[in-house]
Enzyme design. Structure first.
Site, PDB file in Angstrom:
ATOM      1  N   ARG A 165      -4.561   5.481   6.092  1.00  0.00           N
ATOM      2  CA  ARG A 165      -3.418   4.720   6.614  1.00  0.00           C
ATOM      3  C   ARG A 165      -2.288   5.627   7.105  1.00  0.00           C
ATOM      4  O   ARG A 165      -1.116   5.275   6.999  1.00  0.00           O
ATOM      5  CB  ARG A 165      -2.844   3.766   5.553  1.00  0.00           C
ATOM      6  N   SER A 239      -2.228  -6.203   3.455  1.00  0.00           N
ATOM      7  CA  SER A 239      -1.929  -5.457   2.219  1.00  0.00           C
ATOM      8  C   SER A 239      -0.482  -4.997   2.252  1.00  0.00           C
ATOM      9  O   SER A 239      -0.064  -4.339   3.199  1.00  0.00           O
ATOM     10  CB  SER A 239      -2.803  -4.214   2.120  1.00  0.00           C
ATOM     11  N   GLU A 334       2.812  -0.362   2.050  1.00  0.00           N
ATOM     12  CA  GLU A 334       2.046   0.045   3.226  1.00  0.00           C
ATOM     13  C   GLU A 334       2.758  -0.513   4.456  1.00  0.00           C
ATOM     14  O   GLU A 334       2.730   0.064   5.532  1.00  0.00           O
ATOM     15  CB  GLU A 334       0.637  -0.563   3.142  1.00  0.00           C
TER      16      GLU A 334
HETATM   17  N1  EPU Z   1      -8.772  -6.801  -6.823  1.00  0.00           N
HETATM   18  C1  EPU Z   1      -8.415  -7.570  -7.902  1.00  0.00           C
HETATM   19  N2  EPU Z   1      -7.487  -8.559  -7.708  1.00  0.00           N
HETATM   20  C2  EPU Z   1      -6.936  -8.809  -6.501  1.00  0.00           C
HETATM   21  C3  EPU Z   1      -7.293  -8.015  -5.395  1.00  0.00           C
HETATM   22  C4  EPU Z   1      -8.234  -7.008  -5.587  1.00  0.00           C
HETATM   23  O1  EPU Z   1      -8.885  -7.383  -9.022  1.00  0.00           O
HETATM   24  O2  EPU Z   1      -6.129  -9.741  -6.414  1.00  0.00           O
HETATM   25  C5  EPU Z   1      -9.828  -5.777  -6.997  1.00  0.00           C
HETATM   26  C6  EPU Z   1     -11.135  -6.272  -6.380  1.00  0.00           C
HETATM   27  O3  EPU Z   1     -11.888  -6.997  -7.293  1.00  0.00           O
HETATM   28  C7  EPU Z   1     -11.846  -4.985  -6.019  1.00  0.00           C
HETATM   29  C8  EPU Z   1     -10.694  -4.060  -5.666  1.00  0.00           C
HETATM   30  O4  EPU Z   1      -9.514  -4.612  -6.270  1.00  0.00           O
HETATM   31  O5  EPU Z   1     -12.522  -4.457  -7.115  1.00  0.00           O
HETATM   32  C9  EPU Z   1     -10.537  -3.872  -4.176  1.00  0.00           C
HETATM   33  O6  EPU Z   1     -10.233  -5.114  -3.570  1.00  0.00           O
HETATM   34  P1  EPU Z   1     -10.553  -5.423  -2.025  1.00  0.00           P
HETATM   35  O7  EPU Z   1     -11.947  -5.119  -1.702  1.00  0.00           O
HETATM   36  O8  EPU Z   1     -10.046  -6.802  -1.728  1.00  0.00           O
HETATM   37  O9  EPU Z   1      -9.693  -4.338  -1.235  1.00  0.00           O
HETATM   38  P2  EPU Z   1      -8.229  -3.760  -1.418  1.00  0.00           P
HETATM   39  O10 EPU Z   1      -8.311  -2.357  -1.909  1.00  0.00           O
HETATM   40  O11 EPU Z   1      -7.367  -4.704  -2.160  1.00  0.00           O
HETATM   41  C10 EPU Z   1      -8.255  -2.673   0.977  1.00  0.00           C
HETATM   42  C11 EPU Z   1      -7.378  -2.599   2.198  1.00  0.00           C
HETATM   43  C12 EPU Z   1      -7.481  -3.890   3.005  1.00  0.00           C
HETATM   44  C13 EPU Z   1      -8.926  -4.049   3.440  1.00  0.00           C
HETATM   45  C14 EPU Z   1      -9.806  -4.109   2.169  1.00  0.00           C
HETATM   46  C15 EPU Z   1     -11.266  -4.157   2.502  1.00  0.00           C
HETATM   47  C16 EPU Z   1      -5.531  -1.105   1.599  1.00  0.00           C
HETATM   48  C17 EPU Z   1      -4.072  -1.000   1.288  1.00  0.00           C
HETATM   49  N3  EPU Z   1      -5.998  -2.350   1.798  1.00  0.00           N
HETATM   50  O12 EPU Z   1      -7.754  -3.711   0.138  1.00  0.00           O
HETATM   51  O13 EPU Z   1      -6.670  -3.742   4.168  1.00  0.00           O
HETATM   52  O14 EPU Z   1      -9.107  -5.235   4.196  1.00  0.00           O
HETATM   53  O15 EPU Z   1      -9.587  -2.904   1.379  1.00  0.00           O
HETATM   54  O16 EPU Z   1     -11.662  -2.902   2.983  1.00  0.00           O
HETATM   55  O17 EPU Z   1      -6.215  -0.096   1.669  1.00  0.00           O
HETATM   56  C18 EPU Z   1      -4.563  -4.216   5.139  1.00  0.00           C
HETATM   57  O18 EPU Z   1      -4.400  -2.988   5.215  1.00  0.00           O
HETATM   58  O19 EPU Z   1      -3.683  -5.025   5.539  1.00  0.00           O
HETATM   59  C19 EPU Z   1      -5.760  -4.739   4.541  1.00  0.00           C
HETATM   60  C20 EPU Z   1      -5.964  -6.051   4.351  1.00  0.00           C
END
Ligand code: EPU
Length: 338
Positions: A165, A239, A334
Protein backbone atom coordinates in the site's frame (compact mmCIF):
# COMPACT_ATOMS: atom_id res chain seq x y z
CA UNK A 1 -10.95 22.02 -18.57
CA UNK A 2 -13.83 22.55 -16.13
CA UNK A 3 -13.36 24.83 -13.12
CA UNK A 4 -15.88 25.00 -10.25
CA UNK A 5 -15.64 27.43 -7.32
CA UNK A 6 -16.76 26.65 -3.72
CA UNK A 7 -17.58 23.11 -4.81
CA UNK A 8 -19.18 20.31 -2.77
CA UNK A 9 -17.07 17.14 -2.63
CA UNK A 10 -20.02 14.95 -1.62
CA UNK A 11 -19.92 13.01 -4.89
CA UNK A 12 -16.13 12.85 -4.96
CA UNK A 13 -15.53 10.77 -1.82
CA UNK A 14 -17.00 7.34 -1.17
CA UNK A 15 -17.31 8.10 2.57
CA UNK A 16 -20.07 10.53 1.56
CA UNK A 17 -18.67 13.47 3.54
CA UNK A 18 -20.16 16.81 2.52
CA UNK A 19 -17.00 18.92 2.63
CA UNK A 20 -16.27 21.76 0.19
CA UNK A 21 -13.21 22.95 -1.65
CA UNK A 22 -12.38 26.46 -2.83
CA UNK A 23 -11.81 25.30 -6.41
CA UNK A 24 -12.31 22.01 -8.28
CA UNK A 25 -10.69 21.45 -11.68
CA UNK A 26 -11.30 18.50 -13.97
CA UNK A 27 -9.09 18.04 -17.04
CA UNK A 28 -9.32 15.61 -19.97
CA UNK A 29 -5.91 15.89 -21.65
CA UNK A 30 -2.28 16.56 -20.78
CA UNK A 31 -2.67 20.03 -22.35
CA UNK A 32 -5.58 20.78 -20.06
CA UNK A 33 -3.52 19.53 -17.13
CA UNK A 34 -0.88 22.15 -18.02
CA UNK A 35 -3.62 24.81 -17.90
CA UNK A 36 -4.76 23.47 -14.53
CA UNK A 37 -1.21 23.61 -13.16
CA UNK A 38 -1.03 27.24 -14.33
CA UNK A 39 -4.13 27.96 -12.20
CA UNK A 40 -2.34 26.40 -9.22
CA UNK A 41 0.63 28.71 -9.78
CA UNK A 42 -1.73 31.71 -9.59
CA UNK A 43 -2.52 30.64 -6.01
CA UNK A 44 0.86 29.72 -4.54
CA UNK A 45 -0.31 30.15 -0.94
CA UNK A 46 -3.19 27.70 -1.23
CA UNK A 47 -2.81 23.94 -0.87
CA UNK A 48 -3.73 21.61 -3.71
CA UNK A 49 -4.68 17.99 -3.85
CA UNK A 50 -5.10 15.54 -6.69
CA UNK A 51 -7.87 13.00 -6.25
CA UNK A 52 -9.11 9.93 -8.10
CA UNK A 53 -12.55 8.59 -7.23
CA UNK A 54 -12.02 9.60 -3.58
CA UNK A 55 -12.30 5.99 -2.43
CA UNK A 56 -9.39 6.22 -0.01
CA UNK A 57 -9.89 9.70 1.42
CA UNK A 58 -11.45 11.20 4.51
CA UNK A 59 -12.20 14.92 4.34
CA UNK A 60 -11.89 16.12 7.94
CA UNK A 61 -12.69 19.77 7.02
CA UNK A 62 -13.37 22.01 4.03
CA UNK A 63 -10.35 22.13 1.74
CA UNK A 64 -8.97 25.69 1.48
CA UNK A 65 -7.43 25.29 -1.99
CA UNK A 66 -7.70 23.55 -5.36
CA UNK A 67 -8.61 19.92 -6.01
CA UNK A 68 -7.63 18.39 -9.35
CA UNK A 69 -9.32 15.42 -10.94
CA UNK A 70 -8.21 13.59 -14.05
CA UNK A 71 -10.67 12.67 -16.77
CA UNK A 72 -7.87 11.39 -19.03
CA UNK A 73 -9.29 8.23 -20.59
CA UNK A 74 -8.23 5.65 -23.12
CA UNK A 75 -6.71 2.18 -23.26
CA UNK A 76 -4.12 1.71 -26.03
CA UNK A 77 -1.79 -1.06 -27.07
CA UNK A 78 1.78 0.04 -26.37
CA UNK A 79 3.74 -3.05 -27.38
CA UNK A 80 4.34 -6.57 -26.20
CA UNK A 81 5.66 -9.94 -27.33
CA UNK A 82 4.39 -13.50 -27.68
CA UNK A 83 3.67 -13.78 -23.93
CA UNK A 84 2.74 -10.30 -22.76
CA UNK A 85 0.95 -7.15 -23.90
CA UNK A 86 1.64 -3.57 -22.84
CA UNK A 87 -1.44 -1.39 -22.36
CA UNK A 88 -1.20 2.38 -21.83
CA UNK A 89 -4.18 3.52 -19.79
CA UNK A 90 -5.44 7.03 -18.95
CA UNK A 91 -5.26 7.86 -15.22
CA UNK A 92 -8.97 8.74 -15.17
CA UNK A 93 -10.20 5.33 -16.35
CA UNK A 94 -12.33 3.50 -13.78
CA UNK A 95 -10.18 0.68 -12.39
CA UNK A 96 -12.79 -2.07 -12.45
CA UNK A 97 -13.92 -1.22 -15.99
CA UNK A 98 -10.29 -1.74 -17.01
CA UNK A 99 -10.14 -5.11 -15.21
CA UNK A 100 -13.37 -6.25 -16.90
CA UNK A 101 -12.04 -5.18 -20.30
CA UNK A 102 -8.77 -7.08 -19.82
CA UNK A 103 -10.56 -10.27 -18.77
CA UNK A 104 -12.90 -10.12 -21.76
CA UNK A 105 -9.94 -9.54 -24.12
CA UNK A 106 -8.07 -12.51 -22.65
CA UNK A 107 -5.33 -10.42 -21.04
CA UNK A 108 -4.53 -11.76 -17.61
CA UNK A 109 -3.03 -10.92 -14.23
CA UNK A 110 -5.33 -8.45 -12.52
CA UNK A 111 -8.46 -10.63 -12.02
CA UNK A 112 -7.91 -10.77 -8.23
CA UNK A 113 -8.11 -6.97 -8.15
CA UNK A 114 -11.68 -6.96 -9.50
CA UNK A 115 -14.20 -4.50 -8.06
CA UNK A 116 -11.64 -2.42 -6.15
CA UNK A 117 -13.14 1.05 -6.26
CA UNK A 118 -11.20 3.95 -7.73
CA UNK A 119 -9.37 5.03 -10.86
CA UNK A 120 -6.25 3.84 -12.64
CA UNK A 121 -3.95 6.74 -11.63
CA UNK A 122 -4.74 6.34 -7.94
CA UNK A 123 -4.38 2.55 -8.20
CA UNK A 124 -0.76 3.09 -9.30
CA UNK A 125 -0.10 5.62 -6.53
CA UNK A 126 -1.57 3.45 -3.77
CA UNK A 127 -0.43 0.07 -5.02
CA UNK A 128 -3.89 -1.42 -4.55
CA UNK A 129 -3.97 -5.06 -3.52
CA UNK A 130 -6.38 -7.88 -2.73
CA UNK A 131 -6.59 -11.68 -2.60
CA UNK A 132 -2.87 -12.30 -2.87
CA UNK A 133 -2.07 -9.81 -5.66
CA UNK A 134 -0.79 -6.24 -5.80
CA UNK A 135 -1.09 -4.02 -8.84
CA UNK A 136 2.64 -3.14 -8.90
CA UNK A 137 3.39 -6.59 -10.28
CA UNK A 138 1.65 -5.55 -13.52
CA UNK A 139 2.95 -1.99 -13.81
CA UNK A 140 5.64 -1.44 -16.43
CA UNK A 141 5.97 2.34 -15.98
CA UNK A 142 4.05 5.40 -14.86
CA UNK A 143 3.84 8.58 -16.97
CA UNK A 144 3.66 11.82 -14.98
CA UNK A 145 3.93 15.57 -15.21
CA UNK A 146 5.94 17.38 -12.56
CA UNK A 147 3.79 19.97 -10.80
CA UNK A 148 6.55 22.57 -10.25
CA UNK A 149 8.04 22.53 -13.77
CA UNK A 150 5.27 21.10 -15.96
CA UNK A 151 7.86 18.68 -17.39
CA UNK A 152 6.92 15.13 -18.36
CA UNK A 153 8.70 12.32 -16.52
CA UNK A 154 8.28 8.57 -16.91
CA UNK A 155 8.93 6.48 -13.79
CA UNK A 156 10.10 2.93 -14.40
CA UNK A 157 8.60 0.27 -12.18
CA UNK A 158 11.66 0.32 -9.90
CA UNK A 159 11.60 4.10 -9.63
CA UNK A 160 8.04 3.87 -8.28
CA UNK A 161 9.49 2.11 -5.17
CA UNK A 162 6.45 0.01 -4.45
CA UNK A 163 5.68 -1.56 -1.08
CA UNK A 164 2.54 -2.77 0.73
CA UNK A 165 0.00 0.00 0.00
CA UNK A 166 2.88 2.42 -0.65
CA UNK A 167 4.95 4.03 -3.41
CA UNK A 168 7.31 6.92 -4.13
CA UNK A 169 4.22 8.98 -5.10
CA UNK A 170 2.63 8.44 -1.69
CA UNK A 171 5.84 9.10 0.23
CA UNK A 172 8.74 11.31 -0.82
CA UNK A 173 7.13 12.26 -4.14
CA UNK A 174 3.79 13.20 -2.56
CA UNK A 175 2.21 16.19 -4.33
CA UNK A 176 5.15 16.58 -6.73
CA UNK A 177 3.93 14.62 -9.76
CA UNK A 178 0.58 14.08 -11.41
CA UNK A 179 0.05 10.68 -13.03
CA UNK A 180 -1.33 10.99 -16.57
CA UNK A 181 -1.04 7.38 -17.81
CA UNK A 182 -0.05 3.99 -16.45
CA UNK A 183 1.49 1.32 -18.67
CA UNK A 184 0.53 -2.21 -17.61
CA UNK A 185 2.18 -5.45 -18.68
CA UNK A 186 -0.42 -8.21 -18.83
CA UNK A 187 -0.04 -11.83 -19.70
CA UNK A 188 -1.57 -13.66 -22.67
CA UNK A 189 -1.61 -16.80 -20.55
CA UNK A 190 -3.97 -17.27 -17.61
CA UNK A 191 -1.99 -18.28 -14.49
CA UNK A 192 -4.38 -17.73 -11.59
CA UNK A 193 -3.21 -16.94 -8.05
CA UNK A 194 -5.64 -18.87 -5.86
CA UNK A 195 -3.70 -19.23 -2.62
CA UNK A 196 -5.50 -16.57 -0.55
CA UNK A 197 -7.58 -18.13 2.27
CA UNK A 198 -10.88 -16.45 1.42
CA UNK A 199 -10.61 -17.54 -2.24
CA UNK A 200 -9.78 -21.14 -1.31
CA UNK A 201 -12.70 -21.30 1.08
CA UNK A 202 -15.23 -19.96 -1.40
CA UNK A 203 -13.91 -22.22 -4.18
CA UNK A 204 -14.30 -25.24 -1.92
CA UNK A 205 -17.81 -24.18 -0.99
CA UNK A 206 -18.71 -23.92 -4.69
CA UNK A 207 -16.86 -27.12 -5.64
CA UNK A 208 -14.75 -25.08 -8.07
CA UNK A 209 -11.35 -26.44 -9.16
CA UNK A 210 -9.89 -24.78 -12.23
CA UNK A 211 -11.71 -21.49 -12.64
CA UNK A 212 -11.48 -19.57 -15.90
CA UNK A 213 -10.49 -15.90 -15.67
CA UNK A 214 -14.16 -14.91 -15.99
CA UNK A 215 -15.07 -17.28 -13.15
CA UNK A 216 -12.24 -16.00 -10.96
CA UNK A 217 -13.35 -12.42 -11.53
CA UNK A 218 -16.93 -13.36 -10.64
CA UNK A 219 -15.71 -15.16 -7.48
CA UNK A 220 -13.74 -12.11 -6.30
CA UNK A 221 -16.67 -9.80 -7.08
CA UNK A 222 -19.03 -12.03 -5.09
CA UNK A 223 -16.68 -12.24 -2.08
CA UNK A 224 -16.18 -8.47 -2.06
CA UNK A 225 -19.93 -7.80 -2.40
CA UNK A 226 -20.65 -10.15 0.51
CA UNK A 227 -18.05 -8.57 2.84
CA UNK A 228 -17.68 -4.95 1.90
CA UNK A 229 -20.45 -2.35 2.03
CA UNK A 230 -21.52 -0.68 -1.24
CA UNK A 231 -20.49 3.00 -0.91
CA UNK A 232 -23.64 4.10 -2.75
CA UNK A 233 -25.67 2.59 0.10
CA UNK A 234 -23.35 3.15 3.07
CA UNK A 235 -20.42 5.55 2.80
CA UNK A 236 -17.01 3.96 3.42
CA UNK A 237 -13.46 3.89 2.11
CA UNK A 238 -12.70 0.17 2.24
CA UNK A 239 -10.08 -0.89 4.76
CA UNK A 240 -9.67 1.99 7.16
CA UNK A 241 -6.38 0.80 8.72
CA UNK A 242 -3.35 -0.98 7.30
CA UNK A 243 -2.59 -4.41 8.70
CA UNK A 244 0.30 -3.97 11.15
CA UNK A 245 3.50 -5.99 10.84
CA UNK A 246 4.94 -6.85 14.28
CA UNK A 247 8.26 -8.39 15.36
CA UNK A 248 8.61 -12.18 15.84
CA UNK A 249 8.91 -11.55 19.57
CA UNK A 250 5.72 -9.51 19.77
CA UNK A 251 3.93 -12.13 17.65
CA UNK A 252 4.98 -14.95 20.07
CA UNK A 253 3.76 -12.95 23.05
CA UNK A 254 0.34 -12.42 21.39
CA UNK A 255 0.08 -15.99 20.06
CA UNK A 256 0.51 -17.31 23.61
CA UNK A 257 -2.49 -15.24 24.67
CA UNK A 258 -4.56 -15.76 21.50
CA UNK A 259 -3.74 -19.17 19.98
CA UNK A 260 -6.38 -18.73 17.23
CA UNK A 261 -5.06 -15.36 16.08
CA UNK A 262 -4.77 -15.24 12.26
CA UNK A 263 -1.28 -14.21 11.15
CA UNK A 264 0.90 -14.10 8.02
CA UNK A 265 4.70 -14.37 7.93
CA UNK A 266 6.23 -11.37 6.14
CA UNK A 267 9.81 -10.44 5.22
CA UNK A 268 10.10 -7.97 8.15
CA UNK A 269 8.02 -9.81 10.79
CA UNK A 270 4.46 -11.09 11.16
CA UNK A 271 1.33 -9.41 9.79
CA UNK A 272 -1.67 -9.44 12.14
CA UNK A 273 -5.05 -8.60 10.55
CA UNK A 274 -6.29 -5.34 12.05
CA UNK A 275 -9.90 -6.44 11.37
CA UNK A 276 -9.45 -9.40 13.71
CA UNK A 277 -8.10 -7.20 16.52
CA UNK A 278 -10.92 -4.68 16.09
CA UNK A 279 -13.45 -7.52 16.25
CA UNK A 280 -11.79 -8.88 19.42
CA UNK A 281 -12.24 -5.45 20.99
CA UNK A 282 -15.99 -5.76 20.43
CA UNK A 283 -16.25 -3.10 17.74
CA UNK A 284 -17.60 -5.22 14.86
CA UNK A 285 -21.05 -3.89 13.92
CA UNK A 286 -20.97 -1.28 16.70
CA UNK A 287 -22.17 2.30 16.04
CA UNK A 288 -20.73 5.52 17.43
CA UNK A 289 -22.96 8.50 16.68
CA UNK A 290 -23.42 8.84 12.92
CA UNK A 291 -20.60 6.36 12.19
CA UNK A 292 -19.97 2.72 12.91
CA UNK A 293 -17.93 -0.41 12.23
CA UNK A 294 -19.21 -2.60 9.40
CA UNK A 295 -20.89 -5.77 10.66
CA UNK A 296 -19.24 -8.14 8.14
CA UNK A 297 -15.67 -6.77 8.06
CA UNK A 298 -14.39 -4.87 11.10
CA UNK A 299 -11.60 -3.16 9.13
CA UNK A 300 -14.22 -1.03 7.38
CA UNK A 301 -15.68 2.07 9.06
CA UNK A 302 -19.00 3.33 7.71
CA UNK A 303 -20.97 6.55 7.51
CA UNK A 304 -24.40 5.73 8.94
CA UNK A 305 -25.82 8.92 7.40
CA UNK A 306 -24.76 12.56 7.56
CA UNK A 307 -21.44 11.91 9.33
CA UNK A 308 -18.71 14.55 9.23
CA UNK A 309 -15.03 13.76 8.87
CA UNK A 310 -14.57 14.57 12.57
CA UNK A 311 -17.19 11.96 13.49
CA UNK A 312 -15.16 9.33 11.63
CA UNK A 313 -11.93 10.51 13.26
CA UNK A 314 -13.59 10.15 16.70
CA UNK A 315 -14.51 6.53 15.88
CA UNK A 316 -11.02 5.85 14.55
CA UNK A 317 -9.45 7.28 17.73
CA UNK A 318 -11.72 5.17 19.98
CA UNK A 319 -10.81 1.99 18.06
CA UNK A 320 -7.08 2.76 18.06
CA UNK A 321 -7.13 3.39 21.79
CA UNK A 322 -8.91 0.06 22.50
CA UNK A 323 -6.55 -1.90 20.22
CA UNK A 324 -3.52 -0.26 21.86
CA UNK A 325 -4.80 -1.12 25.36
CA UNK A 326 -5.57 -4.73 24.52
CA UNK A 327 -2.82 -5.70 22.06
CA UNK A 328 -0.13 -3.04 22.56
CA UNK A 329 -0.26 -2.31 18.81
CA UNK A 330 -0.73 1.09 17.18
CA UNK A 331 -3.04 0.95 14.18
CA UNK A 332 -2.33 3.37 11.36
CA UNK A 333 -5.03 4.58 8.96
CA UNK A 334 -4.76 3.40 5.39
CA UNK A 335 -7.25 6.08 4.42
CA UNK A 336 -5.69 9.51 3.80
CA UNK A 337 -6.95 12.19 6.19
CA UNK A 338 -7.33 15.53 4.40
N1 EPU B 1 -10.90 -10.87 10.25
C1 EPU B 1 -11.65 -11.02 11.39
N2 EPU B 1 -12.67 -10.13 11.61
C2 EPU B 1 -12.98 -9.15 10.73
C3 EPU B 1 -12.21 -8.99 9.56
C4 EPU B 1 -11.16 -9.88 9.34
O1 EPU B 1 -11.41 -11.89 12.22
O2 EPU B 1 -13.94 -8.42 10.99
C5 EPU B 1 -9.83 -11.86 9.96
C6 EPU B 1 -10.30 -12.82 8.87
O3 EPU B 1 -10.97 -13.91 9.41
C7 EPU B 1 -9.00 -13.26 8.24
C8 EPU B 1 -8.13 -12.03 8.37
O4 EPU B 1 -8.70 -11.22 9.41
O5 EPU B 1 -8.42 -14.30 8.95
C9 EPU B 1 -7.99 -11.27 7.07
O6 EPU B 1 -9.26 -10.80 6.66
P1 EPU B 1 -9.61 -10.48 5.12
O7 EPU B 1 -9.27 -11.61 4.26
O8 EPU B 1 -11.01 -9.96 5.08
O9 EPU B 1 -8.58 -9.33 4.74
P2 EPU B 1 -8.05 -8.04 5.49
O10 EPU B 1 -6.63 -8.25 5.89
O11 EPU B 1 -9.00 -7.60 6.53
C10 EPU B 1 -7.04 -7.04 3.28
C11 EPU B 1 -7.03 -5.74 2.52
C12 EPU B 1 -8.34 -5.56 1.76
C13 EPU B 1 -8.47 -6.71 0.78
C14 EPU B 1 -8.45 -8.03 1.58
C15 EPU B 1 -8.46 -9.23 0.68
C16 EPU B 1 -5.59 -4.23 3.80
C17 EPU B 1 -5.52 -3.02 4.68
N3 EPU B 1 -6.82 -4.63 3.45
O12 EPU B 1 -8.07 -6.97 4.26
O13 EPU B 1 -8.26 -4.34 1.03
O14 EPU B 1 -9.67 -6.62 0.03
O15 EPU B 1 -7.23 -8.10 2.37
O16 EPU B 1 -7.21 -9.34 0.06
O17 EPU B 1 -4.56 -4.78 3.44
C18 EPU B 1 -8.84 -2.05 1.01
O18 EPU B 1 -7.62 -1.81 0.99
O19 EPU B 1 -9.69 -1.12 1.01
C19 EPU B 1 -9.30 -3.41 1.07
C20 EPU B 1 -10.60 -3.73 1.18
Amino acid sequence: MKVYENYSLLHHNTFGIDARCRRFIEYETADELHEALAVLREHPDEPFLHIGAGSNLLFTRDFPGTILHSAIRGVDMAGGNADTVLLRVGAGEVWDDFVARCVSRHLYGIENLSLIPGEVGAAAVQNIGAYGEEVEKFIDCVETIEVASGKARVFTHDECRYGYRSSFFKGEGHGRYVVTHVVFRLSCRFAPVLSYGALQKEMERRGMHNPTAEELRRLVVDIRRAKLPDPSERGNAGSFFVNPVVSEEKYRELAARYPDMPHYAMPGGVKIPAGWMIEQCGWKGRPLGRTGVHDRQALVLVNLGGATGSDVVALSDAIRSDVRDRFGIDLHPEVNFI
